[in-house]
Design an enzyme around this catalytic site. Structure first.
Site, PDB file in Angstrom:
ATOM      1  N   LYS A 212       0.828  -1.215   0.000  1.00  0.00           N
ATOM      2  CA  LYS A 212       0.000   0.000   0.000  1.00  0.00           C
ATOM      3  C   LYS A 212       0.864   1.269   0.000  1.00  0.00           C
ATOM      4  CE  LYS A 212      -2.096  -1.016   3.875  1.00  0.00           C
ATOM      5  NZ  LYS A 212      -1.576  -2.343   4.260  1.00  0.00           N
TER       6      LYS A 212
ATOM      7  N   ARG B 237      11.283  -0.820  11.302  1.00  0.00           N
ATOM      8  CA  ARG B 237      10.196  -0.482  12.221  1.00  0.00           C
ATOM      9  C   ARG B 237      10.134  -1.466  13.377  1.00  0.00           C
ATOM     10  NH1 ARG B 237       4.984   0.361   8.409  1.00  0.00           N
ATOM     11  NH2 ARG B 237       4.104  -0.817  10.148  1.00  0.00           N
TER      12      ARG B 237
HETATM   13  P1  ADP Z   1       1.153  -1.825   7.820  1.00  0.00           P
HETATM   14  O1  ADP Z   1       0.149  -1.611   6.751  1.00  0.00           O
HETATM   15  O2  ADP Z   1       2.501  -2.163   7.336  1.00  0.00           O
HETATM   16  O3  ADP Z   1       0.709  -2.765   8.906  1.00  0.00           O
HETATM   17  P2  ADP Z   1       0.817   0.949   8.824  1.00  0.00           P
HETATM   18  O4  ADP Z   1       1.987   1.842   8.718  1.00  0.00           O
HETATM   19  O5  ADP Z   1      -0.352   1.225   7.971  1.00  0.00           O
HETATM   20  O6  ADP Z   1       1.414  -0.500   8.628  1.00  0.00           O
HETATM   21  O7  ADP Z   1       0.312   0.910  10.349  1.00  0.00           O
HETATM   22  C1  ADP Z   1       1.179   0.629  11.408  1.00  0.00           C
HETATM   23  C2  ADP Z   1       0.414   0.480  12.699  1.00  0.00           C
HETATM   24  O8  ADP Z   1      -0.258   1.719  13.017  1.00  0.00           O
HETATM   25  C3  ADP Z   1      -0.705  -0.549  12.710  1.00  0.00           C
HETATM   26  O9  ADP Z   1      -0.235  -1.850  12.979  1.00  0.00           O
HETATM   27  C4  ADP Z   1      -1.596  -0.010  13.840  1.00  0.00           C
HETATM   28  O10 ADP Z   1      -1.049  -0.291  15.095  1.00  0.00           O
HETATM   29  C5  ADP Z   1      -1.513   1.489  13.635  1.00  0.00           C
HETATM   30  N1  ADP Z   1      -2.597   1.942  12.724  1.00  0.00           N
HETATM   31  C6  ADP Z   1      -2.428   2.460  11.465  1.00  0.00           C
HETATM   32  N2  ADP Z   1      -3.623   2.732  10.908  1.00  0.00           N
HETATM   33  C7  ADP Z   1      -4.577   2.373  11.824  1.00  0.00           C
HETATM   34  C8  ADP Z   1      -5.990   2.382  11.846  1.00  0.00           C
HETATM   35  N3  ADP Z   1      -6.704   2.804  10.782  1.00  0.00           N
HETATM   36  N4  ADP Z   1      -6.626   1.932  12.959  1.00  0.00           N
HETATM   37  C9  ADP Z   1      -5.934   1.509  14.020  1.00  0.00           C
HETATM   38  N5  ADP Z   1      -4.598   1.442  14.059  1.00  0.00           N
HETATM   39  C10 ADP Z   1      -3.917   1.873  12.989  1.00  0.00           C
END
Ligand code: ADP
Ligand code: ZN
Length: 216
Positions: free
Chosen positions: A15, A162
């Site tokens: 994504k 990360r």
């Molecule tokens: P990935 O898609 O690689 O898991 P992201 O960078 O989108 O990582 O998100 C990292 C973390 O941030 C998630 O595992 C969660 O803990 C938090 N997070 C991100 N977006 C949301 C959301 N929409 N609702 C709840 N937690 C979120």
């Protein structure tokens, strides 16, 4: 052209990479809740402290916090020309809140792009992932190397791994994906907004396919 886009898919599906490509070529605002939380953690704000406790263990940040953050961001003027939501919504309450917000600000969601990927590949991608500390650009130690090791091609920032990109947290993240986020595919399919792509084709082909779909 379709704008006001949601990008969906399991962690590691690509994504963030796709969002960065689309943002450049289509001039959309990229809204990544993960990046927003990581910025808050870096700045050591109250939000950051709260978010870190969930994120580092692979859990989701509570809905009210995340929804409030996105609502404020989407209401800003620069989103008028179109936005790319990356990592939001991730739960049914978030999706329902988003429909409300979109109605309030008269910026309806026009398409949900879903990236399909198999589990073994997700694990491979996440465990080798490195991210730019400055701009968030993603790299991979084998398949998406920067020109200079440890340095971001785009901004020269340092690359790091990360805290949630480890086996244990990833397992939790995948479980959350299956139980809370995956059901949203059905939700958006019923709204006739869903379009799925295979993310195993590679990032250039995927980018071409998605761009042509958005432009038609
Ligand atoms: P990935 O898609 O690689 O898991 P992201 O960078 O989108 O990582 O998100 C990292 C973390 O941030 C998630 O595992 C969660 O803990 C938090 N997070 C991100 N977006 C949301 C959301 N929409 N609702 C709840 N937690 C979120
Ligand atoms: Zn960078």
């Amino acid at each position: 052209m379709l704008k006001n886009i949601i990008l969906m898919g399991p962690p590691g599906a690509g994504k963030g990479t796709l969002a960065k490509q689309l943002k450049e070529s289509l001039n959309l605002v990229h809204i990544s809740t993960g990046d927003m939380f990581r910025d808050a953690i870096k700045a050591q704000t109250e939000l950051g402290k709260l978010a870190a406790s969930y994120i580092n263990a692979g859990h989701l940040v509570p809905d009210d916090v995340t929804i409030g953050l996105v609502k404020e961001r989407l209401s800003q003027k620069d989103c008028e020309g179109g936005f790319l939501l990356d990592g939001f919504p991730r739960t049914l309450p978030q999706a329902e809140a988003l429909q409300e917000i979109a109605k309030e600000i008269s910026r309806p969601i026009e398409v949900v792009i879903n990236l399909d990927c198999d589990n073994a590949e997700l694990v491979r991608r996440i465990s080798g992932r490195r991210v730019c500390k400055n701009c968030g650009a993603p790299y991979h130690i084998d398949s998406m190397k920067p020109k200079v090791e440890g340095v971001c091609d785009l901004c020269g920032g340092p690359l790091y791994q990360r805290k949630d990109d480890n086996e244990e947290a990833l397992k939790v993240r995948l479980e959350h994906y299956v139980s809370e986020t995956k059901p949203l595919l059905d939700y958006y399919d019923k709204l006739s907004l869903l379009k799925s792509f295979n993310s195993l084709t590679g990032k250039e082909i995927l980018f071409d396919e998605v761009s042509s779909y958005l432009k038609k």
